[in-house]
Each structure stands twice: as structure tokens, then as C-alpha cells.
Motif scaffolding. Structure first.
Motif, mmCIF file in Angstrom:
data_model
loop_
_atom_site.group_PDB
_atom_site.id
_atom_site.type_symbol
_atom_site.label_atom_id
_atom_site.label_comp_id
_atom_site.label_asym_id
_atom_site.label_seq_id
_atom_site.Cartn_x
_atom_site.Cartn_y
_atom_site.Cartn_z
ATOM 1 N N ARG A 1 -1.212 0.434 -6.739
ATOM 2 C CA ARG A 1 -1.370 0.278 -5.340
ATOM 3 C C ARG A 1 -2.256 -0.974 -4.895
ATOM 4 O O ARG A 1 -3.252 -0.962 -5.570
ATOM 5 C CB ARG A 1 -1.700 1.756 -4.846
ATOM 6 C CG ARG A 1 -0.679 2.712 -5.268
ATOM 7 C CD ARG A 1 -0.802 3.985 -4.326
ATOM 8 N NE ARG A 1 -0.541 3.757 -3.034
ATOM 9 C CZ ARG A 1 0.198 3.682 -2.180
ATOM 10 N NH1 ARG A 1 1.436 3.981 -2.844
ATOM 11 N NH2 ARG A 1 0.264 3.709 -1.015
ATOM 12 N N ARG A 2 -1.947 -1.576 -3.906
ATOM 13 C CA ARG A 2 -2.872 -2.483 -3.435
ATOM 14 C C ARG A 2 -3.316 -2.050 -1.946
ATOM 15 O O ARG A 2 -2.537 -1.268 -1.290
ATOM 16 C CB ARG A 2 -1.994 -3.744 -3.208
ATOM 17 C CG ARG A 2 -1.457 -4.438 -4.503
ATOM 18 C CD ARG A 2 -0.743 -5.808 -4.252
ATOM 19 N NE ARG A 2 -1.615 -6.867 -3.505
ATOM 20 C CZ ARG A 2 -0.925 -7.942 -3.210
ATOM 21 N NH1 ARG A 2 0.207 -7.829 -3.039
ATOM 22 N NH2 ARG A 2 -1.870 -8.642 -2.656
ATOM 23 N N SER A 3 -4.461 -2.922 -1.527
ATOM 24 C CA SER A 3 -5.029 -2.287 -0.284
ATOM 25 C C SER A 3 -4.046 -2.924 0.576
ATOM 26 O O SER A 3 -3.360 -3.857 0.436
ATOM 27 C CB SER A 3 -6.553 -2.922 -0.387
ATOM 28 O OG SER A 3 -6.583 -4.420 -0.401
ATOM 29 N N ALA A 4 -4.440 -2.274 1.916
ATOM 30 C CA ALA A 4 -3.378 -2.909 3.108
ATOM 31 C C ALA A 4 -3.870 -4.279 3.369
ATOM 32 O O ALA A 4 -2.932 -4.873 3.878
ATOM 33 C CB ALA A 4 -4.008 -2.115 4.361
ATOM 34 N N ARG A 5 -5.223 -4.637 3.268
ATOM 35 C CA ARG A 5 -5.651 -6.256 3.365
ATOM 36 C C ARG A 5 -4.895 -6.913 2.310
ATOM 37 O O ARG A 5 -4.633 -8.083 2.938
ATOM 38 C CB ARG A 5 -7.067 -6.270 3.133
ATOM 39 C CG ARG A 5 -7.727 -7.637 3.329
ATOM 40 C CD ARG A 5 -8.887 -7.717 3.291
ATOM 41 N NE ARG A 5 -9.582 -8.963 3.566
ATOM 42 C CZ ARG A 5 -10.752 -9.345 3.438
ATOM 43 N NH1 ARG A 5 -11.844 -8.412 3.127
ATOM 44 N NH2 ARG A 5 -11.300 -10.559 3.339
ATOM 45 N N GLY A 6 -4.899 -6.739 1.081
ATOM 46 C CA GLY A 6 -4.135 -7.294 0.058
ATOM 47 C C GLY A 6 -2.702 -7.597 0.515
ATOM 48 O O GLY A 6 -1.995 -8.545 0.323
ATOM 49 N N ARG A 7 -1.975 -6.503 0.753
ATOM 50 C CA ARG A 7 -0.508 -6.561 1.207
ATOM 51 C C ARG A 7 -0.312 -7.541 2.465
ATOM 52 O O ARG A 7 0.537 -8.233 2.342
ATOM 53 C CB ARG A 7 0.102 -5.189 1.553
ATOM 54 C CG ARG A 7 -0.071 -4.159 0.338
ATOM 55 C CD ARG A 7 0.919 -3.161 0.638
ATOM 56 N NE ARG A 7 0.503 -2.360 1.583
ATOM 57 C CZ ARG A 7 -0.236 -1.345 1.362
ATOM 58 N NH1 ARG A 7 -0.774 -0.784 0.391
ATOM 59 N NH2 ARG A 7 -0.861 -0.479 2.806
ATOM 60 N N LEU A 8 -1.202 -7.397 3.507
ATOM 61 C CA LEU A 8 -1.141 -8.170 4.664
ATOM 62 C C LEU A 8 -1.262 -9.757 4.380
ATOM 63 O O LEU A 8 -0.661 -10.632 4.508
ATOM 64 C CB LEU A 8 -2.128 -7.958 5.557
ATOM 65 C CG LEU A 8 -2.123 -8.592 6.837
ATOM 66 C CD1 LEU A 8 -0.937 -8.714 7.522
ATOM 67 C CD2 LEU A 8 -3.297 -8.381 7.798
ATOM 68 N N THR A 9 -2.273 -9.994 3.337
ATOM 69 C CA THR A 9 -2.479 -11.477 3.006
ATOM 70 C C THR A 9 -1.519 -12.024 2.170
ATOM 71 O O THR A 9 -0.718 -12.995 2.488
ATOM 72 C CB THR A 9 -3.726 -11.661 1.938
ATOM 73 O OG1 THR A 9 -5.002 -10.958 2.944
ATOM 74 C CG2 THR A 9 -4.020 -12.755 1.799
ATOM 75 N N GLY A 10 -1.001 -11.003 1.317
ATOM 76 C CA GLY A 10 0.335 -11.503 0.341
ATOM 77 C C GLY A 10 1.399 -11.901 1.359
ATOM 78 O O GLY A 10 2.410 -12.812 1.121
ATOM 79 N N GLY A 11 1.810 -11.097 2.201
ATOM 80 C CA GLY A 11 2.914 -11.284 3.263
ATOM 81 C C GLY A 11 2.619 -12.249 3.964
ATOM 82 O O GLY A 11 3.802 -13.084 4.142
ATOM 83 N N VAL A 12 1.664 -12.744 4.443
ATOM 84 C CA VAL A 12 1.472 -14.028 5.330
ATOM 85 C C VAL A 12 1.655 -15.110 4.697
ATOM 86 O O VAL A 12 2.519 -16.017 4.950
ATOM 87 C CB VAL A 12 0.019 -13.972 6.018
ATOM 88 C CG1 VAL A 12 0.046 -15.351 6.652
ATOM 89 C CG2 VAL A 12 -0.096 -12.657 7.051
ATOM 90 N N VAL A 13 0.830 -15.164 3.316
ATOM 91 C CA VAL A 13 1.415 -16.361 2.567
ATOM 92 C C VAL A 13 2.807 -16.552 2.125
ATOM 93 O O VAL A 13 3.372 -17.623 2.142
ATOM 94 C CB VAL A 13 0.524 -16.077 1.056
ATOM 95 C CG1 VAL A 13 0.856 -17.212 0.084
ATOM 96 C CG2 VAL A 13 -0.937 -16.165 1.690
ATOM 97 N N ALA A 14 3.439 -15.302 1.706
ATOM 98 C CA ALA A 14 4.918 -15.531 1.226
ATOM 99 C C ALA A 14 5.559 -16.031 2.568
ATOM 100 O O ALA A 14 6.736 -16.787 2.282
ATOM 101 C CB ALA A 14 5.258 -14.091 0.787
#
Length: 946
Positions: A666-679
Motif C-alpha cells: 500500500r502506498r501513501s496518498a501523497r505517493g499515489r497523487l504524485t505518481g498519478g500526476v506524473v503519469a
């Protein structure tokens, strides 16, 4: 014999030397020495009466690079030294070498070949390649000498390879600026006079390269450091090879580079500093070999300085001193090796009475060191007189010439002093006990040959005119008739007075040697040259480690951040530059919209998946959709490749996933948000970049060329395949090599560390827990499908030149058949496909290279050959494609076998790999799983055999 045959004979000797040395051992030196003597005779027979003898063999015609050879006065002088001194050193080695003779004679003979290629080269690229080969030979000869030689060999390689980079820079600049690789044309180009800045930079690079090779300050430390090498290596390296390569390069470039002020200033200054420094350091040494090593540094400094003076008289002096130095230096090092062999030491504090213990060798040693000291009437005296005279008459003016000559005289004082040190500290006194002379006769003879040659050469120095004067003429661009003939006596002049001062000063230093020793018995600098090289090496490694720390992480996101950012920036830049040329013609078809939506669904499912297997399945949806899109666009080859790659990727991923946790961390909300923005950003940029680079544009000229001329040029109608195996075959060959490296790396990694097996899960009730029943459908399908798929892969290989197919697609299809066979196996033990995957991959690369060699018959490597047989058009491109097939097939087979190997607790192989580690503790239901496995072992074995 021609120049090409002479060089080829030298290379053949290097190839034959180890075969001869295996049965003969050290005595193979007689064979190698005789061969080098024969080549020396052939060299004399080839020498033209005037002008130059040339030859050329095409090497890389598209780059205008050929094996151009030239035998003129300068190359003849150095080739004579390389081969002649090499023959004597091999005679010496016949008695010296006892162990590992094949490797020794291979490297020594190859050293001679590399030096011969260097001095004969009339192509600047060939010269650079030969230059680097001498660096490699010296490194290997030092490295193999003893277990403690790794550090000195490494330092030698670092310094000399650094000089090689400088020479590479000079070569590249000259080729680009002059437009040719022919050395003679490069040196005669008008750019040396027209562009002083360019000429100065190139001259500095050439001087730097030569100074690293010829051990000039501040690169001198490697030469004494390399004294761990055996005496024959030291004798050859110091007298005729390696260090002479730098001197040759300076003399060859002298006429052209002297057009810039950088050349004389750098050479004269560094040369004189090195000459004085080397003489002082030699006086500090008590080890005979180190003493001679620093004497080499000093003598090379004099040579570099006199080359820097640049006049015809200076280059005449340099040419004569090359011969004199080769004789007295080889004699000195071979003498030291003989003393060490019989006395067991090289320390002058422990040696005494050698004049009575070994009178013949001692007399020859006196001749050698007297030549080094420049005493009359030896050849060293004649060359030193010319050196001092040329310096005194420097074109910089009488005052500057006098300063230069006085500095050289100061170095010569040290030369006389350390030469006398060898004699007065080892020859007088009561004879010490030595080992018997039995077995060292050829060593003593070799010492005598070079020492006597130096003595006779001084008395008959005029007979060296045909060798020395043409060399000086070629180095300065003057006529031989304009040079003064050689003579031992030139009357009373400034050079003679300076020489007398040098001898007198050296004699005083010997008389007051206790005071000199006391004054020099201390470090003269706060650190040594070896320490400086070591510190530089350590600092470089530390700096690289600090740079590596910036990205030293196992997180994929950290590594993907940089390329994604660069791609995003590049895509946006391309879009900005080409936005005005976008076309809105056409439109999206219904199929395009549907496929796009399917890709979006697959991507969303992969992102939302919480299990690894689900993510693989979702990614597979995307991959198969892309394959359908290729089909809709008419790219059948690309679609087939995509489809087969997706199938095999799923197979390999399943093999990997069974050793990983079932769910993602499980990833943190911040990590998911950063990955989503980059993707999202990367996707938008990729879309914009694709539209900018391809949207609505007409077909490129390259694409039109391939479509219009592929069939005419290659006989094939499948443009994709003709690009891979005809037009861009060299690129494909490089990719095959990468595949081979990948197979090797995979094998090394997965066999060095055993794969970790997870916990054994409790079996589920029903047929799914029975591997024999569970695979019945796959096994039933595999029996008819596998042979058909293999035949289909061969058919795809055959038709690939004219229809969708080819080596890559055929290999993927064949590998898919094996993957089906693997998945249909009833157990991990029965699954592996007992095929030599590394051998298959290697065979594919060899087949591809072999088909490329066939192309040489038509003038170029990898050029396809065509023939019609019984109405069928055949081409060697099919053979190349077969190599592609085998290489790809082998690497996929390696992945399936290695990634699918049994876990640690499965079978004897796994238990052997586990070593002493205890097996994992079984979980609840593990015993049931074990019983199920035991119940079906016999059935699994029977099915596997069937």
C-alpha cells in the motif's frame, strides 16, 4: 616480401608463439628470436633506396580508413629497433623464462607486432589502434609478472590510457578538419600553417599523449613503478617498445607541429625538467633495476627536449640517440636480470666483486654503462655530442640555446654519476658467491651483443648514415643531402667542452659519493609520483561514488523520474516547434475510438488492481489492444511481434509473480497523487509529441526510399524485414549481441543467488489441486499445437523476406510453442526444457557474424549476397535471419528455464542450492499439500515421461 606480408608475418608469429612455447617452454625464445631476426633481414631487403615504400589494404572503405603502410627513413629506423632489439631480447628470454612461457611469448611477440604496425602506419586511425595495442600489451605483461603486480599494472594502464584519450582527441580533430585519415596527407595539410589555434591544440594533445607513453614529468611515475615486470619485459619496454612509441610520435609530428610555438616550448621545457629529475632520482636508488628505470626517464627527457628544438641537426641527434639508447638500455636491463638470476639480489649494497665473479658479463656491463654515460669512443658519446650541439644552436637564439645546453649538461652530469655508480658499487671487491652460470649462457651473449654493438657503433658511426640521416630528413622535411654526415670527432667545440664538463662533474660526484648519498638520502618532495597517481585514482573513484549516490536506490520511481522529465521536456519542445505544421486532415475512425477506449479501460484496470496477477492481466489487455491497432493500420509484422511478445511476457511474468507477494504494498496518498500526476503528464506529452512528429505529415524521404527501392536493392518485398536484415543489419547484429549479454547476465544472476520460494499454500479441494488433472487440457492441446507452431515458426522464418514474418517473429512463435510445452508440464521437475540456451544464443550470434563475413566477398561486411537456385531466389540475408531466430529463441528459453526453476524446497537441486539454511516452516495445511504432492508424484513422473 611486401609491407603487408611483413606485418602479417609479425602477427602470425604472435599467433604461433604460444603453440611453440607449450612443448618447448622457455626455449621457444630461440624460435621467436630467430623469427624476429628474419623479419629484420626482410625489413632491410624492403628498404627503398630513396623515397618511401607504400602499401594499402581496404579496411573500412565507407569511412576511407585503410591499412595504409609506409616504409620511409623514420619508420625504418624505429622498425629496425623494434625487430632487432626484440630478437636479442627473445634470445635472452630463452634462458630467463621458466614458467608460463606460452603467455609470455604471445604477449612479447604481439608487442613487437603492435609496435611494428605503429611505426609503419600511414593511416592515423591505424596508428591510434596500434598505439592502444601497445598500451594493452604493456599492461598485460606487467600484470602477469607477479601476484603483487596488479596495482602497478593498473597505474600504468591509467596513465598511458589517459594519454591514449588525448591522442584520440587529436586524431578526431585532424580527421574532421582535414577530411582524410591518411597520415601523410594530414601532416602535409595547410591547416597547420593557416590555423595556429587549431594547430596549437592538436600539438598539445599529441605532446600529452607522447609524454604519457615516454614517461615525461609529471607522468613519469609509471615507468619505475612497472619494474615488477621481469627483466626481458623491462629491457624490451625501455629500449624498443612502449616508450619508443612516444618518441616516434613526436618525431613523426615534428615538422607539422613545430609550426606552432606550443610545440618547442612544451617539449624543451618538460624534456629538460624530466632529464634532470630522472638523473637525481636515479642517484637516490640502490636497486639496480630502479636506477636503470629512472635513467630511462632521464634519457627520454633529453630525447624529448632535442626533438622540441626541431632543427635538422636536432632531429639527426635524436635519431642517432634512439639507436644508442636502444643498445645501452637493453644491455643494462638484461645485465640486471642476469645479476639477479645468479646473485639473488639487485641491491647494490649487497653486490660486490662481480668483476671477478662474472668477468665477461661485467666487461659487457662496463661497455653498456659507458655508452649510457656518453664516454668516447662509444655510440652514446657520438649521440650526446650531437644532442648538446643541436641544443646550443637552438633557433630561439644563442642565449636561449646556451641555457638549454647547460640544462642538458646538468642532466648529463647525473648520467655520468649514476652510470659510474653501477660500476664502482658492484664490480670491485672480493667475489661474492653466485649461482652456477649453467643455463645463463644465452643471457650473457645477449648482453654482449648489444654492448659490443654500442661500442662498435661509436667507432664506425659513419656507417649509420643510411639509417640515421633518412630518418632525420623525414622528420624535418629536408633532403638527406642537406644533412651533415655522422662522425665521432667534430673537433674542439662547445659541445665537446660541455661533454667534458659533464664527465668531470660526474667524476666528482663519484669521488664524493658519500656526501652525494648523504645529501640525497631523504625525500625531495612531499609525495611520490606513484602516490600522486594513486591519490588521483582514489579521488576519481570517490567522486564517482558520490555521483552514484544521487541515484543509488532500488525504487523504480526514482530512476524513472529523470527519463520521464527529459522526455516530457523534449516532447513539449517538439510540439512548440512544429505546432504550425500540424494537419487536421482525416479524422478518427470508429475502430480507433473503440480501441482507444479499450486501452483506457486496460490502463484503468491496471492502476486500480490491488493484486500483481490482476495488474499483469490488465496490462495484457493493453498490449493485445495495441496489437489489434497495428493490424488495423496494416502493420502486420509489428502486430505479430506485439502479439507474441505479449503472450511470452505473460508467461514470464507468471513465473516471476509466483515468487512475489500476491498483493502490492500500500502506498501513501501523497505517493499515489504524485505518481498519478506524473503519469498523466507523461501521457499528455507523449500524445502531443506523437501528433507533432507524425500528425498529418507526408511520408519521409527515408520511408519513400525503403518503399520504392527495397525490392530492387534486396529482392524482398517485406519492407520491415529488409530494413532489419539488409539495410540496417549492423544495428540488428548489435541487438543480437545485447541479447547474448542479457542471456549471460540472466544466467549469472539467477544461478549465483537461488530463487526464494514462498510459503506452501494449503491445497483447495477438487481437481485444481491435482497438477496432472489441472494440466490435462494444456497437455492435450500441446501435442498437436507444439509441432504445428514449430513448423509455423520455420515457415515464418522462410517467408519473412517477402511476407510478414522473419527471424524475430519466427523465434517468438517458436518460443511460444516451448512456453506452451512448459506450462503443460505436470511439475516443476518435469517443466524445464533441457536445451543449451546459452549455446543456442551464441550460435545465433556466430551465424549472423558468419553471414556478414560472407558479404566481404562483395566488398563489405554484412552485404547480402544473392543467387537463384532452381527458380528460387536465395539470399544470405536469410542466413542472417536464422542467426536472429536462434539468438532470440535462446534468450527466451533462458528466461523460461531460469525463472521457472523449482523453489528452494522443491527437489534435490533446490535443497542443494539452499545449503545450510533451514527449510521454511510449513504453514497450516502444508502437510496436506505435501501429501497431495506425494500422491501425485508417480503420476507426474509418468505423465512427464509420456
Amino acid at each position: 616480401m611486401t609491407l603487408v606480408l611483413l606485418l602479417a608475418a609479425s602477427g602470425t608469429l604472435a599467433a604461433l608463439a604460444p603453440a611453440v612455447a607449450r612443448p618447448l617452454g622457455g626455449r621457444a625464445g630461440w624460435f621467436v628470436g630467430a623469427a624476429l631476426a628474419s623479419l629484420t633481414a626482410a625489413l632491410f631487403a624492403l628498404r627503398p633506396a630513396e623515397g618511401a615504400l607504400t602499401a594499402a589494404v581496404e579496411w573500412i572503405p565507407t569511412a576511407d580508413i585503410s591499412l595504409r603502410l609506409q616504409l620511409d627513413g623514420l619508420s625504418f629506423l624505429f622498425a629496425m629497433v623494434v625487430l632487432g632489439v626484440g630478437a636479442v631480447v627473445m634470445l635472452y628470454s630463452a634462458a630467463y623464462v621458466k614458467d608460463r612461457a606460452p603467455g609470455f611469448y604471445l604477449l612479447m611477440a604481439f608487442f613487437a607486432f603492435a609496435m611494428l604496425a605503429l611505426v609503419l602506419a600511414d593511416d592515423i586511425v591505424v596508428l591510434f589502434v596500434a598505439w592502444e595495442l601497445t598500451t594493452l600489451c604493456s599492461y598485460l605483461l606487467i600484470l602477469r609478472s607477479s601476484p603483487d603486480a596488479a596495482a602497478p599494472a593498473g597505474r600504468t594502464l591509467l596513465v598511458t590510457a589517459g594519454g591514449g584519450l588525448a591522442l584520440l582527441g587529436a586524431v578526431t580533430a585532424l580527421v574532421v578538419r582535414t577530411g582524410t585519415t591518411e597520415l601523410t596527407a594530414v601532416l602535409n595539410d595547410q591547416v597547420w600553417q593557416d590555423d595556429p589555434v587549431f594547430a596549437g591544440v592538436v600539438a598539445a594533445l599529441v605532446a600529452l599523449a607522447a609524454m604519457t607513453k615516454s614517461a615525461q614529468f609529471p607522468f613519469h611515475a609509471w615507468l619505475p613503478d612497472a619494474m615488477v615486470a621481469p627483466a626481458p619485459v623491462s629491457a624490451y619496454l625501455h629500449a624498443a617498445a612502449m616508450v619508443k612509441a612516444g618518441i616516434y610520435l613526436l618525431m613523426r609530428f615534428s615538422e607539422a607541429a613545430s609550426a606552432t610555438w606550443v610545440w618547442p616550448v612544451v617539449l624543451v621545457t618538460i624534456g629538460l625538467v624530466t632529464a634532470i629529475m630522472g638523473a637525481v632520482f636515479a642517484l637516490q636508488r640502490t636497486d639496480l633495476k630502479e636506477l636503470f628505470a629512472y635513467s630511462t626517464v632521464s634519457q627520454l627527457g633529453l630525447l624529448v627536449a632535442v626533438i622540441g628544438v626541431g632543427t635538422p641537426e636536432a632531429l639527426t641527434a635524436a635519431s642517432l640517440h634512439v639507436v644508442a639508447h636502444a643498445l645501452f638500455k637493453s644491455s643494462g636491463f638484461m645485465y640486471v636480470g642476469l645479476v639477479e638470476k645468479r646473485a639473488g639480489t639487485r641491491d647494490i649494497r649487497e653486490l660486490q666483486g662481480l668483476a671477478r665473479a662474472m668477468p665477461w658479463t661485467s666487461a659487457m656491463a662496463v661497455l653498456g654503462v659507458a655508452g649510457m654515460a656518453g664516454l668516447p669512443p662509444l655510440l652514446g658519446f657520438a649521440s650526446k655530442e650531437l644532442v648538446l650541439d643541436a641544443m646550443a644552436h637552438s633557433p630561439a637564439g644563442a642565449a636561449v640555446g646556451l641555457v638549454i645546453a647547460l640544462a642538458a649538461t646538468a642532466a648529463s652530469v647525473g648520467t655520468v654519476a649514476y652510470s659510474a655508480r653501477v660500476v664502482v658499487r658492484t664490480l670491485p671487491g672480493r667475489p661474492m658467491e653466485l649461482k652456477p652460470a649453467r643455463g645463463t649462457v644465452s643471457m650473457a651473449v645477449a648482453v654482449g651483443v648489444t654492448a659490443v654493438a654500442g661500442a662498435v657503433g661509436g667507432l664506425l658511426v659513419g656507417f649509420l648514415d643510411p639509417v640515421v640521416l633518412p630518418a632525420a630528413a623525414n622528420a624535418t622535411g629536408t633532403a638527406v643531402g642537406d644533412l651533415y654526415p655522422l662522425s665521432l670527432w667534430h673537433g674542439v667545440n662547445l659541445a665537446l667542452l660541455l661533454s667534458a664538463v659533464a664527465v668531470g662533474g660526474g667524476a666528482v660526484a663519484v669521488w664524493q659519493r658519500s656526501r652525494v648519498d648523504s645529501a640525497l638520502d631523504r625525500p625531495l618532495f612531499p609525495f611520490t609520483g606513484v602516490a600522486a597517481v594513486t591519490r588521483t585514482q582514489t579521488a576519481t573513484i570517490a567522486g564517482g561514488r558520490r555521483v552514484g549516490d544521487l541515484t543509488r536506490t532500488d525504487l523504480p520511481a526514482a530512476h524513472l523520474a529523470v527519463p520521464l522529465t527529459v522526455i516530457a521536456g523534449g516532447g513539449l519542445l517538439a510540439a512548440g516547434l512544429t505546432v504550425g505544421s500540424w494537419s487536421a486532415d482525416g479524422g478518427a475512425a470508429v475502430a480507433d475510438i473503440g480501441l482507444t477506449l479499450l486501452i483506457v479501460v486496460g490502463v484503468a484496470a491496471a492502476i486500480a488492481s490491488r493484486t500483481r496477477l490482476g495488474a499483469v492481466i490488465a496490462a495484457g489487455i493493453v498490449g493485445f489492444t495495441v496489437a489489434l491497432w497495428y493490424y488495423s493500420l496494416g502493420a502486420a509484422d509489428v502486430a505479430l511481434t506485439q502479439l507474441l511478445v505479449e503472450i511470452l511476457t505473460v508467461v514470464v511474468m507468471v513465473l516471476v509473480l509466483r515468487r512475489l507477494p500476491a498483493t502490492f504494498r500500500r502506498r501513501s496518498a501523497r505517493g499515489r497523487l504524485t505518481g498519478g500526476v506524473v503519469a498523466v503528464a507523461a501521457g499528455c506529452v507523449a500524445t502531443v509529441g506523437t501528433l507533432a512528429l507524425t500528425g498529418g505529415r507526408p511520408l519521409s524521404s527515408a520511408g519513400e526510399f525503403f518503399l520504392d527501392l527495397a525490392e530492387e536493392e534486396t529482392g524482398g518485398t517485406n519492407v520491415v524485414n529488409t530494413i532489419l536484415v539488409d539495410f540496417r543489419a549492423l544495428d540488428t547484429l548489435g541487438e543480437l549481441v545485447v541479447l547474448g549479454i542479457a542471456a549471460l547476465a540472466m544466467t549469472a544472476l539467477l544461478t549465483a543467488r537461488s530463487p526464494v520460494g514462498g510459503e506452501v499454500a494449503a491445497p483447495l479441494p477438487g481437481p485444481l489441486s491435482d497438477p496432472a488433472l489441472n494440466t490435462v487440457f494444456l497437455r492435450s492441446l500441446a501435442r498437436p499445437l507444439v509441432p504445428l507452431m514449430v513448423l509455423g515458426s520455420l515457415y515464418a522464418l522462410w517467408r519473412g523476406h517477402n511476407a510478414p514474418g522473419g527471424g524475430l517473429i519466427a523465434a517468438l512463435l517458436g518460443a511460444s510453442a516451448l512456453a506452451l510445452l512448459y506450462l503443460a508440464a505436470v511439475s516443476d521437475r518435469a517443466a524445464p526444457l533441457r536445451l543449451p540456451y546459452l549455446s543456442i544464443t551464441g550460435t545465433g550470434i556466430l551465424v549472423a557474424v558468419g553471414s556478414g563475413v560472407l558479404g566481404l566477398a562483395d566488398g563489405s561486411f554484412l552485404r547480402p549476397l544473392h543467387a537463384d537456385l532452381l527458380g528460387v531466389h536465395l539470399t544470405t540475408a536469410l542466413v542472417f535471419d536464422l542467426g536472429v531466430y536462434l539468438a532470440v529463441f535462446g534468450v527466451i528459453l533462458a528466461a523460461i528455464n531460469l525463472l521457472g526453476m523449482p523453489p528452494l524446497d522443491d527437489g534435490p537441486r533446490g535443497r542443494a542450492r539452499a545449503g545450510s539454511h533451514p527449510p521454511p516452516r510449513p504453514t497450516a495445511g502444508a502437510s496436506a499439500a505435501a501429501s497431495v504432492r506425494a500422491d501425485h508424484d508417480s503420476r507426474a513422473t509418468e505423465e512427464a515421461q509420456r
